[in-house]
Design a protein around this motif. Structure first.
Motif, mmCIF file in Angstrom:
data_model
loop_
_atom_site.group_PDB
_atom_site.id
_atom_site.type_symbol
_atom_site.label_atom_id
_atom_site.label_comp_id
_atom_site.label_asym_id
_atom_site.label_seq_id
_atom_site.Cartn_x
_atom_site.Cartn_y
_atom_site.Cartn_z
ATOM 1 N N SER A 136 0.851 -1.178 0.000
ATOM 2 C CA SER A 136 0.000 0.000 0.000
ATOM 3 C C SER A 136 0.884 1.224 0.000
ATOM 4 C CB SER A 136 -0.912 0.030 1.237
ATOM 5 O OG SER A 136 -1.847 -1.028 1.193
ATOM 6 N N ARG A 191 1.098 5.449 0.270
ATOM 7 C CA ARG A 191 0.363 6.611 0.769
ATOM 8 C C ARG A 191 1.035 7.897 0.312
ATOM 9 N NH1 ARG A 191 -2.253 5.823 6.710
ATOM 10 N NH2 ARG A 191 -3.154 3.770 6.358
ATOM 11 N N THR A 213 -4.323 6.875 -0.440
ATOM 12 C CA THR A 213 -3.704 5.556 -0.418
ATOM 13 C C THR A 213 -4.004 4.821 -1.716
ATOM 14 O OG1 THR A 213 -5.609 4.408 0.547
ATOM 15 C CG2 THR A 213 -4.024 5.408 2.073
ATOM 16 N N GLY A 265 -5.506 0.946 6.713
ATOM 17 C CA GLY A 265 -4.928 2.132 6.100
ATOM 18 C C GLY A 265 -5.144 3.415 6.875
#
Length: 360
Positions: free
Chosen positions: A116, A118, A127, A329
């Motif tokens: 992931s 960001r 994200t 997240g």
């Protein structure tokens, strides 16, 4: 952005623009990206041409200043060359410079590791989840398989061609496939991890090959199971599968004859037909001509303007692991800074690989 990764990693510096929110109708979805290289080269697209020129100039500015920018583009009919979307929607575009953190993320996705990423700009956090590509398993090393492998790779699948005959299952015959396997199809599938993003297309035309592998495929929760053949072949195949003990609810998942009715006959045309059904099933499309429909061309994006993942594409797939202190997240109280790269393969879950956008 992941589609641009190999080229971006070859540039010594770049600015990349990503669509981070879409409202109404827009040519490209959330996650679409365009990048500008050190000598003004351009790859990718954020709108299919509507606002590319404006985004290009913004990217050149970001490339020089290293300051990220967040811009909104909407409908404009003032002039033929106004920076707007002729389809009537609007989109937000985040433009940022390359960084060591972003390069690490791009390398991770090239290596096939889930992660992931960001980004932070204008007081907002975005994200994007990059998961391994979906798999397309093609059984039967015939001429149709070469065409299906090529269009499958074009659609973003990791393509494997498998056949028990070493004379036919060669990398030279299937250059578009990521891997070519010589094995009995059912034995290979039985030993291969699959998921809800895996598609199986059986092209063998031979009961001793296709019945065992279809029985194995239909016992798994796959995204797509299709088989080539005439209607007579299909009915005979169903009887053989019933004789093998495959239940009716599993047989109902078999798409055979595989493909949409396009009227084509050549291997390339057949591959387009198969690919059309794959795309329709993947995104819930009707398979009907757009000219015969009155519904919106682009389905609403499941985004509130702060999330980059294309969730429809990854529905049912395992997500990348967030770093310690983060749930789904969202930064935890013990982690006030927002990491750019999370859950990238061997990176420790509590590691922070670059923070914010300041890692130049």
């Amino acid at each position: 952005m992941r589609d641009l990764a190999p080229t971006l990693l070859s540039w010594d510096r770049f600015a990349v623009a990503s669509v981070v929110a879409v409202r109404g109708s827009a040519p490209r979805p959330v996650g679409a990206a365009m990048a500008v290289g050190p000598d003004g080269q351009v790859i990718g697209s954020v709108s299919g041409g509507c606002v590319e020129a404006e985004v290009y100039e913004l990217a050149r500015t970001v490339l020089e200043t290293s300051e990220p920018a967040l811009a909104t583009f909407g409908y404009s009919d003032d002039t033929a060359f106004a920076a707007g979307l002729t389809c009537g929607g609007s989109l937000d575009v985040l433009v940022q410079r390359d960084s060591s953190s972003l390069r690490a993320a791009l390398q991770a996705t090239v290596d096939g590791r889930p992660l992931s990423v960001r980004f932070e700009a204008g007081g907002r956090v975005f994200t994007e989840s990059w998961l391994p590509p979906p798999r397309l398993l093609v059984f039967g090393a015939i001429d149709h398989a070469a065409a299906v492998a090529e269009i499958g790779r074009f659609l973003g699948y990791h393509v494997t061609v498998c056949d028990a005959r070493p004379l036919f299952a060669t990398p030279e015959r299937f250059p578009a496939a990521h891997s070519v396997v010589v094995d009995w199809p059912h034995r290979y599938l039985a030993a291969t991890p699959t998921g809800r993003d895996t598609a199986v297309v059986v092209l063998t035309h031979d009961a001793k090959f296709d019945v065992p592998v279809l029985a194995e495929a239909l016992s798994r929760p796959l995204a797509f199971v299709g088989a080539l053949g005439s209607r007579r072949t299909h009915h005979e195949r169903l009887e053989r599968l019933r004789a093998e003990g495959v239940p009716e609810e599993a047989l109902a998942r078999l798409r055979s004859p595989v493909g949409l009715d396009l009227g084509g006959r050549t291997p390339a045309e057949t591959a387009v037909s198969v690919a059309a059904e794959l795309v329709a099933v993947r995104h819930g499309g009707s398979g009907l001509p757009l000219s015969a429909l009155s519904t919106p061309i682009h389905r609403p994006q499941e985004s509130h303007g702060t999330d980059l993942p294309q969730r429809r594409r990854h529905a049912g797939r395992a997500t990348a692991l967030p770093a310690a202190g983060h749930a789904d997240g969202v930064p935890g109280a013990q982690c006030p800074q927002v990491p750019v790269l999370l859950g990238a393969g061997d990176v420790p879950r509590d590691a922070r690989v670059g923070l914010g956008l300041g890692d130049r």
